[in-house]
Design an enzyme around this catalytic site. Structure first.
Site, PDB file in Angstrom:
ATOM      1  N   SER A 199      -6.509  12.503 -48.671  1.00 40.59           N
ATOM      2  CA  SER A 199      -7.724  11.707 -48.681  1.00 40.59           C
ATOM      3  C   SER A 199      -7.526  10.523 -49.616  1.00 40.59           C
ATOM      4  O   SER A 199      -6.838  10.633 -50.627  1.00 40.59           O
ATOM      5  CB  SER A 199      -8.893  12.564 -49.177  1.00 40.59           C
ATOM      6  OG  SER A 199      -9.923  11.742 -49.690  1.00 40.59           O
ATOM      7  N   GLN A 223      -6.217   0.147  -7.660  1.00 40.15           N
ATOM      8  CA  GLN A 223      -5.433  -0.439  -8.739  1.00 40.15           C
ATOM      9  C   GLN A 223      -5.855   0.160 -10.087  1.00 40.15           C
ATOM     10  O   GLN A 223      -5.076   0.187 -11.027  1.00 40.15           O
ATOM     11  CB  GLN A 223      -5.627  -1.961  -8.743  1.00 40.15           C
ATOM     12  CG  GLN A 223      -4.769  -2.691  -9.757  1.00 40.15           C
ATOM     13  CD  GLN A 223      -4.663  -4.165  -9.413  1.00 40.15           C
ATOM     14  OE1 GLN A 223      -4.076  -4.534  -8.404  1.00 40.15           O
ATOM     15  NE2 GLN A 223      -5.251  -5.018 -10.225  1.00 40.15           N
ATOM     16  N   TYR A 260      -6.619   1.966   2.345  1.00 37.54           N
ATOM     17  CA  TYR A 260      -6.431   1.458   0.979  1.00 37.54           C
ATOM     18  C   TYR A 260      -7.553   0.501   0.591  1.00 37.54           C
ATOM     19  O   TYR A 260      -7.990  -0.339   1.370  1.00 37.54           O
ATOM     20  CB  TYR A 260      -5.086   0.725   0.852  1.00 37.54           C
ATOM     21  CG  TYR A 260      -4.915   0.102  -0.517  1.00 37.54           C
ATOM     22  CD1 TYR A 260      -4.416   0.849  -1.572  1.00 37.54           C
ATOM     23  CD2 TYR A 260      -5.324  -1.210  -0.776  1.00 37.54           C
ATOM     24  CE1 TYR A 260      -4.310   0.302  -2.850  1.00 37.54           C
ATOM     25  CE2 TYR A 260      -5.224  -1.766  -2.036  1.00 37.54           C
ATOM     26  CZ  TYR A 260      -4.709  -1.000  -3.074  1.00 37.54           C
ATOM     27  OH  TYR A 260      -4.617  -1.537  -4.341  1.00 37.54           O
ATOM     28  N   LYS A 295      -4.236   3.555 -12.378  1.00 43.81           N
ATOM     29  CA  LYS A 295      -3.021   3.673 -13.185  1.00 43.81           C
ATOM     30  C   LYS A 295      -3.268   3.976 -14.650  1.00 43.81           C
ATOM     31  O   LYS A 295      -2.638   4.860 -15.232  1.00 43.81           O
ATOM     32  CB  LYS A 295      -2.189   2.402 -13.045  1.00 43.81           C
ATOM     33  CG  LYS A 295      -1.542   2.338 -11.680  1.00 43.81           C
ATOM     34  CD  LYS A 295      -1.075   0.969 -11.297  1.00 43.81           C
ATOM     35  CE  LYS A 295      -0.982   0.876  -9.803  1.00 43.81           C
ATOM     36  NZ  LYS A 295      -2.293   0.972  -9.096  1.00 43.81           N
ATOM     37  N   LYS A 348      -7.266  16.885 -51.578  1.00 38.23           N
ATOM     38  CA  LYS A 348      -7.379  17.199 -50.149  1.00 38.23           C
ATOM     39  C   LYS A 348      -6.032  17.282 -49.430  1.00 38.23           C
ATOM     40  O   LYS A 348      -5.127  16.519 -49.680  1.00 38.23           O
ATOM     41  CB  LYS A 348      -8.240  16.142 -49.445  1.00 38.23           C
ATOM     42  CG  LYS A 348      -9.667  16.121 -49.912  1.00 38.23           C
ATOM     43  CD  LYS A 348     -10.442  17.314 -49.378  1.00 38.23           C
ATOM     44  CE  LYS A 348     -10.599  17.139 -47.924  1.00 38.23           C
ATOM     45  NZ  LYS A 348     -11.829  17.534 -47.353  1.00 38.23           N
ATOM     46  N   ASN A 386      -5.599  17.687 -45.463  1.00 37.26           N
ATOM     47  CA  ASN A 386      -6.422  17.809 -44.258  1.00 37.26           C
ATOM     48  C   ASN A 386      -5.608  18.097 -42.996  1.00 37.26           C
ATOM     49  O   ASN A 386      -4.514  17.574 -42.841  1.00 37.26           O
ATOM     50  CB  ASN A 386      -7.229  16.525 -44.051  1.00 37.26           C
ATOM     51  CG  ASN A 386      -8.233  16.289 -45.162  1.00 37.26           C
ATOM     52  OD1 ASN A 386      -8.783  17.244 -45.707  1.00 37.26           O
ATOM     53  ND2 ASN A 386      -8.458  15.032 -45.504  1.00 37.26           N
ATOM     54  N   ASN A 426       0.819  -1.223   0.000  1.00 36.22           N
ATOM     55  CA  ASN A 426       0.000   0.000   0.000  1.00 36.22           C
ATOM     56  C   ASN A 426       0.851   1.271   0.000  1.00 36.22           C
ATOM     57  O   ASN A 426       0.582   2.201  -0.762  1.00 36.22           O
ATOM     58  CB  ASN A 426      -0.958  -0.021   1.187  1.00 36.22           C
ATOM     59  CG  ASN A 426      -1.922  -1.188   1.122  1.00 36.22           C
ATOM     60  OD1 ASN A 426      -2.014  -1.866   0.091  1.00 36.22           O
ATOM     61  ND2 ASN A 426      -2.635  -1.454   2.206  1.00 36.22           N
ATOM     62  N   HIS A 468     -18.442  35.490 -30.862  1.00 30.96           N
ATOM     63  CA  HIS A 468     -19.573  34.761 -31.463  1.00 30.96           C
ATOM     64  C   HIS A 468     -19.239  34.262 -32.875  1.00 30.96           C
ATOM     65  O   HIS A 468     -20.134  34.119 -33.702  1.00 30.96           O
ATOM     66  CB  HIS A 468     -20.833  35.620 -31.518  1.00 30.96           C
ATOM     67  CG  HIS A 468     -21.109  36.370 -30.245  1.00 30.96           C
ATOM     68  ND1 HIS A 468     -21.865  35.861 -29.213  1.00 30.96           N
ATOM     69  CD2 HIS A 468     -20.705  37.598 -29.839  1.00 30.96           C
ATOM     70  CE1 HIS A 468     -21.923  36.744 -28.229  1.00 30.96           C
ATOM     71  NE2 HIS A 468     -21.220  37.811 -28.570  1.00 30.96           N
ATOM     72  N   GLU A 523      -7.035  18.062 -35.774  1.00 33.24           N
ATOM     73  CA  GLU A 523      -8.288  17.374 -35.453  1.00 33.24           C
ATOM     74  C   GLU A 523      -8.080  16.283 -34.408  1.00 33.24           C
ATOM     75  O   GLU A 523      -8.900  16.090 -33.510  1.00 33.24           O
ATOM     76  CB  GLU A 523      -8.900  16.772 -36.719  1.00 33.24           C
ATOM     77  CG  GLU A 523      -9.413  17.816 -37.684  1.00 33.24           C
ATOM     78  CD  GLU A 523      -9.761  17.192 -39.020  1.00 33.24           C
ATOM     79  OE1 GLU A 523     -10.935  16.882 -39.229  1.00 33.24           O
ATOM     80  OE2 GLU A 523      -8.857  17.004 -39.849  1.00 33.24           O
TER      81      GLU A 523
HETATM   82  N1  ARG Z   1      -1.579  -3.679  -7.376  1.00 27.37           N
HETATM   83  C1  ARG Z   1      -2.053  -2.945  -6.237  1.00 27.37           C
HETATM   84  C2  ARG Z   1      -2.473  -1.551  -6.648  1.00 27.37           C
HETATM   85  O1  ARG Z   1      -2.153  -1.181  -7.709  1.00 27.37           O
HETATM   86  C3  ARG Z   1      -0.972  -2.848  -5.226  1.00 27.37           C
HETATM   87  C4  ARG Z   1      -1.454  -2.687  -3.830  1.00 27.37           C
HETATM   88  C5  ARG Z   1      -2.177  -3.889  -3.421  1.00 27.37           C
HETATM   89  N2  ARG Z   1      -2.397  -3.938  -2.024  1.00 27.37           N
HETATM   90  C6  ARG Z   1      -3.196  -4.820  -1.480  1.00 27.37           C
HETATM   91  N3  ARG Z   1      -3.298  -4.808  -0.210  1.00 27.37           N
HETATM   92  N4  ARG Z   1      -3.886  -5.649  -2.192  1.00 27.37           N
HETATM   93  O2  ARG Z   1      -3.099  -0.821  -5.929  1.00 27.37           O
END
Ligand code: ARG
Length: 461
Positions: free
Chosen positions: A279, A324, A319, A327, A285, A287, A112, A158, A292
């Site tokens: 195109s 998880q 936690y 990420k 074209k 573009n 954690n 506008h 975009e």
């Molecule tokens: N892979 C977990 C995460 O990204 C790591 C921490 C997991 N901790 C746990 N007590 N299960 O958060």
């Protein structure tokens, strides 16, 4: 028969295959490996220095981590979904390499505080990279703005012609937005750069750890003050994604204008062949796909922010595994913004403006009507009356299908007899932009001044 997981002691029997696949994150969090190793190295040295593990154990761990670093960079590291995440993949390999000492690395630590540390290190690097990217794009914009300090284009409100502005002034407006984005990232970095390491699972640890030592080794500015908060807080990531979302909204607005400017209908800018695509069916074209795509990709940045906000919303302390899921949005916000900034910084110096067309466009739509009203005010009329009189002049000009500055003196005097022949200086586009010569105004002198200041500010970063 017990499971062979690192946490398997209290379990009997294997994890269900669907659960193993569902809970694994190593396929995306392996991206944190370098930060995980840096954190482990700092932790091991601290354990050793505080007498929690022996010097020999500490050294074995460091050596093992070095080998793992080499294996990962050479692409030889065997990642395993059965080992769940980046943390346990590395720890398991460490023990495989160095034996007993590897099993001591996790003393006084939890995944954690480990993952929170890794993420903060990642986010800190991401901020540094985006700030460098922003600086490069801003430099390019400021260069371009200097060259267009005198070029006149229609300023719009506008999406209707409002008043003439200089193109350099418009480009510096973009720079001003990006400048705040840079500042926001700098501000965010102060809160990102705090070490959660050493608080273990949630309550702290009974071992005599030195949190300041690991924080210093990892370049953190300080340590978090509450263990429960340290392992559960992701607002640093949310803040980062918020700053990136806003940055991407700014890039999207710039991109939208580039798309408009590059269209045949306006024809203000040529984005350069190297930065446009063709195109498959229409041979003529060219573009503005880069612009975009930048505009389109801003949606992901906003989405990532929303994902993280909702991810956090219902979580009790401390936690939870929900985290998880933080990420991929975080990584994507970074990758996406980085890619957009890099391509725009490359494209901007290749842009060429059609000054003639911009000027012609500014000459349509009675862009100097406000200047005529201001002229009448200087001759003693109240602004509201001047506004009314010029409104009548515009109405007349439209009825004879001419621009305001193409009316004769007699025609203008028909609307208001305070008008004299010096009015025609006021009605020119050049007169209009040059007259707006105060801080923040559009005059070429102000643009040049603002360019000098922006350049200095970028050099001082
Ligand atoms: N892979 C977990 C995460 O990204 C790591 C921490 C997991 N901790 C746990 N007590 N299960 O958060």
């Amino acid at each position: 028969m017990g499971t062979d997981k690192l946490w398997g002691g209290r379990f009997s029997g294997d994890t269900d295959a669907t659960v193993e696949a569902f809970t694994a994150s190593e396929h995306f969090d392996r991206r944190l490996a370098q930060y995980d190793i840096a954190g482990s190295r700092a932790h091991a040295l601290m354990l050793q220095s505080c007498g929690i593990i022996s010097e020999a154990d500490g050294q074995a761990i460091i050596d093992g981590l070095d080998t793992i670093t080499q294996e990962i960079s050479a692409g030889r590291f065997q990642w395993s979904a059965a080992l769940e995440d980046v943390h346990m993949n590395i720890e398991a390999r460490l023990t495989e390499l160095v034996g007993e000492p590897g099993k001591k690395l996790h003393t006084a630590r939890s995944r954690n505080d480990q993952v929170a540390t890794d993420l903060r290190l990642f986010t800190r690097d991401a901020i540094d990279q985006l700030q460098a990217d922003l600086t490069a794009l801003q430099r390019a914009l400021v260069e371009l703005a200097e060259g267009e300090a005198e070029s006149i284009m229609p300023g719009m409100t506008h999406m209707q012609t409002a008043q003439p502005v200089t193109c350099g002034h418009h480009l510096l407006a973009w720079n001003a937005m990006l400048d705040r984005d840079w500042q926001r990232l700098a501000d965010c970095r102060r809160r990102v750069n705090i070490s959660p390491l050493g608080v273990a699972a949630l309550a702290g640890t009974g071992f005599p750890v030195d949190r300041n030592m690991t924080a210093a080794a990892l370049g953190f500015d300080g340590v978090s003050g509450n263990s429960l908060d340290a392992v559960s807080d992701r607002d640093f990531a949310i803040e980062f994604c918020a700053a990136v979302a806003l940055l991407m909204v700014h890039l999207s607005r710039m991109a939208e204008e580039l798309v408009l400017w590059a269209s045949q209908h306006l024809g203000f800018v040529d984005l350069g062949d190297a930065f446009c695509t063709g195109s498959s069916i229409m041979p003529q074209k060219k573009n503005p796909d880069v612009a975009e795509l930048v505009r389109g990709r801003s949606g992901r940045a906003v989405g990532n922010l929303a994902s993280l906000l909702v991810l956090m919303k219902g979580q009790p302390l401390a936690y939870n595994r929900d985290n998880q899921e933080d990420k991929q949005p975080l990584f994507d916000s970074f990758d996406n913004a980085h890619a957009c900034l890099v391509v725009l910084a490359a494209m901007v110096p290749n842009m060429t403006f059609d000054r003639q067309r911009m000027r012609e466009a500014a000459g349509r739509g009675h862009a100097t009507a406000t200047d005529l009203a201001d002229y009448l005010v200087r001759r003693g009329l109240a602004f509201r009356d001047a506004h009314e009189a010029v409104g009548k002049a515009v109405q007349f000009a439209e009825s004879v299908q001419r621009e305001l500055d193409a009316l004769s003196l007699d025609e203008l005097r028909g609307v208001c007899e305070l008008i004299d022949k010096d009015v025609f200086e006021v009605l020119t586009l050049e007169g209009a932009v040059h007259s707006r010569n105060h801080v923040g105004g559009t005059s070429p002198d102000q643009v040049r001044q603002a360019v000098a200041e922006a350049r200095q500010a970028l050099a001082d970063r």
